[in-house]
Motif scaffolding. Structure first.
Motif, PDB file in Angstrom:
ATOM      1  N   LEU A 169     -19.838   4.756 -13.784  1.00  0.00           N
ATOM      2  CA  LEU A 169     -20.222   6.066 -14.536  1.00  0.00           C
ATOM      3  C   LEU A 169     -21.434   6.474 -13.669  1.00  0.00           C
ATOM      4  CD1 LEU A 169     -19.877   4.950 -17.982  1.00  0.00           C
ATOM      5  CD2 LEU A 169     -18.429   6.708 -16.977  1.00  0.00           C
ATOM      6  N   ASP A 170     -22.299   6.120 -12.990  1.00  0.00           N
ATOM      7  CA  ASP A 170     -23.726   6.668 -12.521  1.00  0.00           C
ATOM      8  C   ASP A 170     -22.967   7.427 -11.041  1.00  0.00           C
ATOM      9  OD1 ASP A 170     -24.555   5.904 -14.509  1.00  0.00           O
ATOM     10  OD2 ASP A 170     -26.505   4.821 -13.275  1.00  0.00           O
ATOM     11  N   ARG A 171     -21.638   7.060 -10.785  1.00  0.00           N
ATOM     12  CA  ARG A 171     -21.777   7.417  -9.378  1.00  0.00           C
ATOM     13  C   ARG A 171     -20.612   8.678  -9.472  1.00  0.00           C
ATOM     14  NH1 ARG A 171     -22.857   6.976  -4.638  1.00  0.00           N
ATOM     15  NH2 ARG A 171     -23.490   4.367  -4.632  1.00  0.00           N
ATOM     16  N   ARG A 172     -21.419   9.895  -9.174  1.00  0.00           N
ATOM     17  CA  ARG A 172     -20.040  11.092  -9.859  1.00  0.00           C
ATOM     18  C   ARG A 172     -19.828  11.840  -8.383  1.00  0.00           C
ATOM     19  NH1 ARG A 172     -22.430  13.604 -15.569  1.00  0.00           N
ATOM     20  NH2 ARG A 172     -22.370  11.655 -16.174  1.00  0.00           N
ATOM     21  N   GLU A 173     -19.059  10.668  -7.396  1.00  0.00           N
ATOM     22  CA  GLU A 173     -18.065  11.139  -5.702  1.00  0.00           C
ATOM     23  C   GLU A 173     -17.357   9.998  -5.890  1.00  0.00           C
ATOM     24  OE1 GLU A 173     -20.892  10.855  -3.266  1.00  0.00           O
ATOM     25  OE2 GLU A 173     -21.470   8.653  -3.521  1.00  0.00           O
ATOM     26  N   SER A 174     -16.659  10.316  -4.697  1.00  0.00           N
ATOM     27  CA  SER A 174     -15.855   9.004  -4.278  1.00  0.00           C
ATOM     28  C   SER A 174     -16.234   8.816  -3.541  1.00  0.00           C
ATOM     29  CB  SER A 174     -14.511   9.653  -4.457  1.00  0.00           C
ATOM     30  OG  SER A 174     -13.566  10.323  -5.615  1.00  0.00           O
ATOM     31  N   ARG A 175     -17.131   7.706  -3.367  1.00  0.00           N
ATOM     32  CA  ARG A 175     -17.539   7.071  -1.344  1.00  0.00           C
ATOM     33  C   ARG A 175     -16.401   5.343  -1.461  1.00  0.00           C
ATOM     34  NH1 ARG A 175     -21.639   8.574   1.183  1.00  0.00           N
ATOM     35  NH2 ARG A 175     -22.314  10.101   0.263  1.00  0.00           N
ATOM     36  N   GLY A 176     -15.975   5.236  -0.548  1.00  0.00           N
ATOM     37  CA  GLY A 176     -15.936   4.035  -0.163  1.00  0.00           C
ATOM     38  C   GLY A 176     -14.738   3.689  -0.982  1.00  0.00           C
ATOM     39  N   LEU A 177     -15.195   2.464  -1.573  1.00  0.00           N
ATOM     40  CA  LEU A 177     -14.306   1.831  -3.128  1.00  0.00           C
ATOM     41  C   LEU A 177     -14.348   1.764  -4.049  1.00  0.00           C
ATOM     42  CD1 LEU A 177     -16.224  -2.198  -1.581  1.00  0.00           C
ATOM     43  CD2 LEU A 177     -13.626  -1.114  -1.036  1.00  0.00           C
TER      44      LEU A 177
END
Length: 544
Positions: free
Chosen positions: A503-511
């Motif tokens: 929820l904290d990661r508001r991007e698409s990165r890696g896995l």
């Protein structure tokens, strides 16, 4: 549970929780001068290391270089690897492999006598040293034999760690780890183990998912215990899904090694068409996150139960010689891989985040170390490069051992711990609650926190995991513990950490791939979660 009187304890210099490559490496490096207790929740060989097929990445060829291996790792990690951790690991790779060879590991050789090196997804060179397609078993069995023949190491199988013991240390004014409460599965009693240093080497948490390549013990025990003891965790949203696990109702968790693709195996649709060229120019040798998402996309687009991995176009003798384990196991399920493709699906495989540690394996809690898949070292970033996992176990296992060796002489023995109080609990006649919650947890983690995520799904998962945790707390407080309850309690904690991080990661990165936030943020940052009882800030004041 409440603890009251002081408990009789098993006292050692070092307590190692976990019997995979990391724990065994550390134990063997320390046992010349120190007494070591090695705890294994099942048999020593029942962890993930035993089942590792592919190999160990290391700079061993004259055409390869440390810089090239570092660059490949950084590229796979999608901007989140810590360069210092990557270089530290890679620079120590040759010595780590040489140590295994000196311990007696029999790696596969060419006809010339040189070690055979294979290539896997994301690598620019052939640098994967292996023992046919059962490298984990070769490494693990050798280290287990050495451990069993080392007088200073006592092995305690069927002992599952329950919770870490924290004590105030008047010498430092801080809290320290003094040992662990341990559930003895044989006599069903909680025992106390204490040491001047405690090491978590309990592996990852892929059992949080319904479909996984991991054995049953991968329940995130070390991560959950460290979190409860006040240690930070980082990047828990990055769960690596291995692209190719055998699709068969009885296969359960059989991984099909990436080395097949390294030697030319092709991914195909049910129609027989290849598709990876539409997703990445490296095709089948793209990093695992790309391959897993591609398979997931095509399965959903076609409504297919599985896709196929085909190496039948290669020479049959070559396939049988290089992949004897995969060939034999697939044959048991009715597939001759020299003549037909293998049905495959992605499955949860590796936990890239974990307990935050430095290059010596030190956590936020004094005298508590963590190594291997339990940890966040900065090596893997947003996606682990193939075959860097066993390397991390070896390098950090040795590094932590050296730090313990250099500092343990200044560490006072812990005070006797309080006994585990089970006086107010009863035997449960409702164990169905445990099995039901276990199934529900793993299913909603797969459905809502899987390969492709949305904020709406994550919020649903967060709501459900909080309800489950309340039920688990009530059950844990009133009934005698069992190994299933211990693992369920830990999986619920780790699942919550995964969901919070996602929820904290508001991007698409890696896995971590989100349909709501498909782009990359300009600044790559780790997701760091801090517990309320954060050990790094807590000071103990000695009463006057």
């Amino acid at each position: 549970m409440n603890e009251q009187e002081n408990a009789p304890s098993q006292d050692y210099d070092v307590l190692v929780i976990g019997s995979g490559a990391a724990g065994l490496t550390l134990a063997l490096h320390l046992a010349k001068r120190h007494r070591v207790a090695l705890l294994s929740k099942q048999r020593l060989q029942d962890g993930s290391t035993w089942f590792a097929q592919g190999g160990i990445a290391a700079v061993l060829d004259e055409l390869d270089s440390v810089d090239a291996h570092v660059a490949d790792t950084l590229d796979a990690g999608a901007g989140l690897c810590h360069p210092d951790a990557v270089r530290f690991t890679v620079e120590n790779s040759r010595n780590a492999i040489q140590w295994l060879i000196d311990e007696g590991v029999d790696f596969t050789r060419e006809d010339s006598g040189e070690y055979h090196l294979t290539k896997e997804g994301g690598h620019s060179h052939r640098r994967i040293i292996h023992s046919a397609d059962a490298t984990g078993r070769a490494v693990h069995s050798t280290l287990i034999e050495q451990v069993r023949n080392t007088p200073n190491i006592d092995c305690f199988e069927h002992h599952i760690a329950l919770d870490l013991i924290r004590q105030p240390d008047a010498n430092t004014g801080r809290f320290r780890c003094a040992g662990c409460y341990v559930y003895n599965k044989t006599n069903e009693q909680v025992e106390v183990f204490q040491g001047r240093a405690v090491v978590l080497a309990t592996g990852g948490a892929s059992k949080a998912y319904l479909y996984t390549s991991n054995p049953d013990g991968a329940s995130g025990d070390g991560i959950a215990m460290a979190w409860r003891a006040g240690c930070r965790v980082a990047n828990m949203e990055f769960n690596q899904f291995h692209p190719t696990c055998l699709y068969h109702p009885k296969a359960k968790s059989m991984l099909i090694t990436e080395a097949l693709r390294g030697e030319g195996a092709q991914l195909k649709l049910p129609s027989g068409q290849r598709f990876m060229h539409r997703f990445d120019k490296r095709e089948e040798l793209a990093p695992r996150d790309i391959v897993a998402r591609a398979i997931d996309h095509e399965m959903k687009r076609l409504g297919a139960d599985c896709l196929y991995l085909d190496i039948s176009h290669k020479d049959a003798q070559f396939v049988r010689e290089h992949f004897p384990t995969v060939y034999k196991k697939c044959l048991e399920y009715g597939f001759d891989i020299t003549k037909e493709p293998i049905p495959v699906v992605p499955a949860a495989h590796y936990t890239c985040g974990g307990v935050m540690v430095d290059e010596h394996g030190r956590t936020d809690l004094d005298q508590l170390y963590a190594i291997g898949e339990t940890t966040f070292t900065g090596l893997h970033g947003a996606n682990r490069l193939a075959s860097n996992s066993l390397l991390e176990c070896l390098v950090y296992g040795r590094s932590a051992a050296l730090h313990i060796e250099q500092t343990i002489g200044k560490v006072t023995p812990p005070r006797p711990a309080l006994a585990w109080d089970a006086s107010r609990v009863t035997d449960s006649d409702e164990d169905v609650v445990i099995s039901h919650n276990w199934d529900e947890l793993r299913r909603f983690m797969w459905d809502f926190v899987g390969i492709v995520r949305t904020r709406k799904r994550l919020l649903r998962a967060q709501h459900r995991v909080k309800l489950l945790q309340q039920e688990i707390r009530e059950f844990y407080a009133n009934y005698r513990i069992t190994s299933d309850l211990i693992e369920l309690r830990n999986l619920a904690v780790v699942s919550e950490l995964i969901i919070r991080s996602a929820l904290d990661r508001r991007e698409s990165r890696g896995l971590h791939y989100s349909l709501d936030y498909q782009g990359l943020r300009e600044l790559a940052m780790d997701t760091i979660l801090v517990p309320e009882n954060f050990a790094g800030q807590q000071q103990f004041i000695e009463p006057t």
